[in-house]
Design an enzyme around this catalytic site. Sequence first.
Site, PDB file in Angstrom:
ATOM      1  N   GLY A   1       0.780  -1.236   0.073  1.00 24.04           N
ATOM      2  CA  GLY A   1       0.082   0.060  -0.106  1.00 24.04           C
ATOM      3  C   GLY A   1       1.132   1.201   0.035  1.00 24.04           C
ATOM      4  N   CYS A   2       0.095   2.285  -0.128  1.00 21.75           N
ATOM      5  CA  CYS A   2       0.875   3.649  -0.487  1.00 21.75           C
ATOM      6  C   CYS A   2       1.650   4.131   1.086  1.00 21.75           C
ATOM      7  CB  CYS A   2       0.088   4.589  -0.900  1.00 21.75           C
ATOM      8  SG  CYS A   2      -1.659   4.906  -0.201  1.00 21.75           S
ATOM      9  N   TYR A   3       0.630   4.194   1.872  1.00 20.61           N
ATOM     10  CA  TYR A   3       1.172   4.406   3.344  1.00 20.61           C
ATOM     11  C   TYR A   3       2.300   3.423   3.978  1.00 20.61           C
ATOM     12  CZ  TYR A   3      -2.618   8.002   4.273  1.00 20.61           C
ATOM     13  OH  TYR A   3      -3.487   9.065   4.302  1.00 20.61           O
TER      14      TYR A   3
END
Lengths: 350, 350, 350, 350
Positions: A150-152
């Site tokens: 995921g991005c985070y």
Amino acid sequence: MVKIGIVGGTGYTGVELLRLLAQHPQAEVVLITSRSDAGTRVEDMYPNLRGHYPDLLFSEPNVERMGQCDVVFFATPHGVAHSMAQALLDTGTRVIDLSADFRLRDADEWAEWYGQPHGAPELLSEAVYGLPELVDHQRIQQARLIAVPGCYPTSVQLGLAPLLEAGWIHTDGIIADCKSGVSGAGRTAKLGSLLCEAGESMKAYSVGCHRHHPEITQGLSDVAGQAVGLTFVPHLTPMIRGIHSTLYVRLTADNLKRNDVEIQQLYTARYDKMPCVDLMPWGACPETRSVRGSNLCRIALHRPQNSDLLVILSVIDNLVKGASGQAIQNMNLMFGFDESLGLTAPGLMP
Amino acid sequence: MVKIGIVGGTGYTGVELLRLLAQHPQAEVVLITSRSDAGTRVEDMYPNLRGHYPDLLFSEPNVERMGQCDVVFFATPHGVAHSMAQALLDTGTRVIDLSADFRLRDADEWAEWYGQPHGAPELLSEAVYGLPELVDHQRIQQARLIAVPGCYPTSVQLGLAPLLEAGWIHTDGIIADCKSGVSGAGRTAKLGSLLCEAGESMKAYSVGCHRHHPEITQGLSDVAGQAVGLTFVPHLTPMIRGIHSTLYVRLTADNLKRNDVEIQQLYTARYDKMPCVDLMPWGACPETRSVRGSNLCRIALHRPQNSDLLVILSVIDNLVKGASGQAIQNMNLMFGFDESLGLTAPGLMP
Amino acid sequence: MVKIGIVGGTGYTGVELLRLLAQHPQAEVVLITSRSDAGTRVEDMYPNLRGHYPDLLFSEPNVERMGQCDVVFFATPHGVAHSMAQALLDTGTRVIDLSADFRLRDADEWAEWYGQPHGAPELLSEAVYGLPELVDHQRIQQARLIAVPGCYPTSVQLGLAPLLEAGWIHTDGIIADCKSGVSGAGRTAKLGSLLCEAGESMKAYSVGCHRHHPEITQGLSDVAGQAVGLTFVPHLTPMIRGIHSTLYVRLTADNLKRNDVEIQQLYTARYDKMPCVDLMPWGACPETRSVRGSNLCRIALHRPQNSDLLVILSVIDNLVKGASGQAIQNMNLMFGFDESLGLTAPGLMP
Amino acid sequence: MVKIGIVGGTGYTGVELLRLLAQHPQAEVVLITSRSDAGTRVEDMYPNLRGHYPDLLFSEPNVERMGQCDVVFFATPHGVAHSMAQALLDTGTRVIDLSADFRLRDADEWAEWYGQPHGAPELLSEAVYGLPELVDHQRIQQARLIAVPGCYPTSVQLGLAPLLEAGWIHTDGIIADCKSGVSGAGRTAKLGSLLCEAGESMKAYSVGCHRHHPEITQGLSDVAGQAVGLTFVPHLTPMIRGIHSTLYVRLTADNLKRNDVEIQQLYTARYDKMPCVDLMPWGACPETRSVRGSNLCRIALHRPQNSDLLVILSVIDNLVKGASGQAIQNMNLMFGFDESLGLTAPGLMP
């Protein structure tokens, strides 16, 4: 040329895959699916791509046709890859999943956070978490199934890994104060993502209950070799792209004497040969715009009052290093290319 | 490899040249000048370029060193190219000027609009106006000195040229209602360009007195073969990049019978082989973001109430097709490359 | 105190009514309806109003309860006021409709533009078009049913009325190039209104087919005393609030000799006593932000090359003078208050 | 009516004072100074104020004329109030200083952080820190000289005061991760504040060295009754107004057993009678836009994993509660008015 299929290409990670692959010298997108938009020309939905995919139309997902691809990217909501991955793998096609379906190793934990049973627990053991800077490249090269982080989680893990691996910081009490652009919420017509709702304003959201929490702690615990304690507070920022993670950690008593040069050197050494991480000079302040459209994670280190507390700043473009670019970085490794092939364009600034 | 120098590289057109040239397969930037920032590393001023120009520093302008380049781009305020172009041409180096110094053919008209005498009138006869879609490519190929068109002039001229060339519209009473992002005002610390002044607001400015007015009328008169009458109203829009020109023209009595298909066909034929113009289907509404970071001009045609009035919509990225990208397009032609070499990246969307 | 009901209070015009009425010394909101959110506290949906309406909950629409109000505002999609207005008027309650339901006098024209039959043609003859600067105040004072003008129509009509009334300009060939913030699209989850779709970009839309077209031509024809010919091109601008109308008209041959002072004087005299129109000095460029949150229409006049063509710039806040503020301005007149009571707060700048 | 003077009225806090005072029933601005713009009409510089101050011109600062005011606001860069306050106080006029000149009690500390000697140390003992929620109102009422708190310090202190006063949290290791809109940087033509530099991007700045650091620690130490240890990381956010402070603190061992209800109750009780603080329900996420243009500080509390770590979210409009609104709140107290007189307008949303 790698023959590529994309499942669920109408979201932001889908169009970003197409944008990046249009510039990739070894990629040929032969198939893109969308149930809702089957029959629509890709260029009609995404005018920025006009001229790049003149003959590509969205089609109904069809495992047989997808099975003729070398690799299929899933740019879908969670649950879709669960239902299709096995059939696809059976055809010999490799799968790179940008959704959350295979990021957590524990099916029960997945079920708890996503509110539905895990749809393909039997694939979990072979799914490889595709964060190339932290995972053995050989595992990625041989993988049939990649779970793109995921991005985070990408920005937080890259920001913290060297210190956790070295054992210099306390593994509990870690704080990740993260700020994301609105594209992280996807290309869906949600009230909270309207320009008039998210523009000219800032807010925290999902405090203590964001689905990226277990993914981050899983990854951090892996590199630390023990369970970590994390407080993760995501914020919505009035911009389109970009994640800025501000990370707060504490040196252990044994390591309080480490000076700035040593800490910087730890990161320099760790990321030295990594083309997609850019360590800035000690005390710098990376801007998210400096990585807009690029596949870089840019990191800088601070020790504000020379106390035990370190502040690490880590920025990415959530749609590139936080999603589609990282997916292609994995593809490059899987097919024996240079890790950053087709991913070296500088950020768009201003 | 073409050896390239850039004079005045600290503005937005300068950094955009660097961004685009970093991806150009035949370009090597060997020199970049800035009086104010001589000695500074390019990567320190523009962190998006970190890793692309590790050894490039801003230096004092020096004709001898510049003369060792094959071509020098001027990304300077007006007046600078006036003072340096001749000396540089004398060394055999070719010049591509992104400023307004050589855009107007008439030195007196230049002096009137720019409030100072023209500094190099003797070069005007050989300067070639570098709008490749409207100018004979052979002239560009052989040019020693290129005047790169302004941003508004590019979008307006490309939008109107086919109708004016064909003689289908009245040459007076043309209206150009243009909207620009704030980067058109340059990378200088001006009050009106602050986020808090230009953000979340819209306004017209320089109504009837913008310096691009004479450049546009010169170009339109050329293609029309007679003087044109133009009302040009520029507007400041709260975005970073992009120009949207909304153009209003009237069919002559003889041409009122032309139907939509004929008019569309006129444009299709005109721009058929032009890789940097994208004609959209009749009645489409191009978005500036669809060309963000790309060297395209995207055009669409409308005839609202089927009256004599046509509306042409023309969008560009003011820093690319409106400046640095177009400059490189000219360079490509000058050095025998494909016109769009290194300029084919899709727009960044979202 | 005027007892006020609001029907359909969950959109942007609804919350804006509440914001403005919270500061109005003679207003008491006793009722607000929403089918979808009945039972929800107003302050929970709109945190900016916390403390101002502690006891107000959305309720199901109920004519009996609404009939106990002195006046009911409709902040609803079109068609709703059609179905409820008559019953409400029968109770003696007056109606101020912010939707398009009663703006066009011709039921057939309405049906054509809105794609459904007009639902209350019998009320058209008594509906008063509530543009107080152009309509006899006595008609508003006595009206039972007010049709509040649309946002684009307000800015265009106020910008053009003096010249059309005076007969100084051609009534055909009028061009209205209008730019709107995204809040004009309403508080509904539409893809095109997302920050990631509408942000950092500019585009035209509904060229020649926007529903405000017939409303504008009806109003302009009224003041001109004859049919007008209009080209209206609306544009979407990356900001929340604001409309900027750039209007192009041509002086008739008889009036070409009019000089700037005369034209300015025409506007000065026309709007002299009008508290909600602010005429700026000749040649000024009003910014939309200067009226953000305020009920003003700010106008400035230009004659670019001293030709026959005049350019009028007219800005409003689409949610205030373009909707909720103007609705309250009508209410003030209906109940004998000063026209701008409660509407005098300066714009929020920056 | 209170006769008011404003020194240095050309910045954002100056125009915001004028905007707010235009709506204040007991205020009359009789004087506004600006060396650079003396002679300019206020309405010409700030068109949002047209009609509100028709006769007000910027004038040269003049102690005699300022001495005829009841109170003078300083909206100046630091150092100016140092040089003029004493002379003004000698005339009997009271002073409300929005700059940093009298915020720190220790002249040496001030000199260290501001890089110049303190210009009026003799006034420090009588200057009252004007944070009305934390300071005895009687002191403000009787003050001749008020130091209005900074924007970050206001949001951080209000967010943390109840827990520190109660002694429930550790006083070291406090983290304030703060995000500010760009107006906090003032109305000066700085490169970093350009829309093209600060727009569509996020970054930290002045990590560990922001001048608000000593002000925050002074205030927190006061309420804690002992020195506090703080890490303060400010961030620049692409919006005009607003501060969002995300505060991380740890319950002491003795207080780990406190449950959510108790902690919420602590805040409820503390701010119960305070009209300018709005405590939201436990677990809410305040948006900065909900206080845009309003004088509120909106606070919400979280305890993410039910660990010892509490997260407090605190939002203000940096130009209102963080500057000009708070200044007027102090004025209200000084002159015996209701604390929030003229300051009750709801936030502008959307």
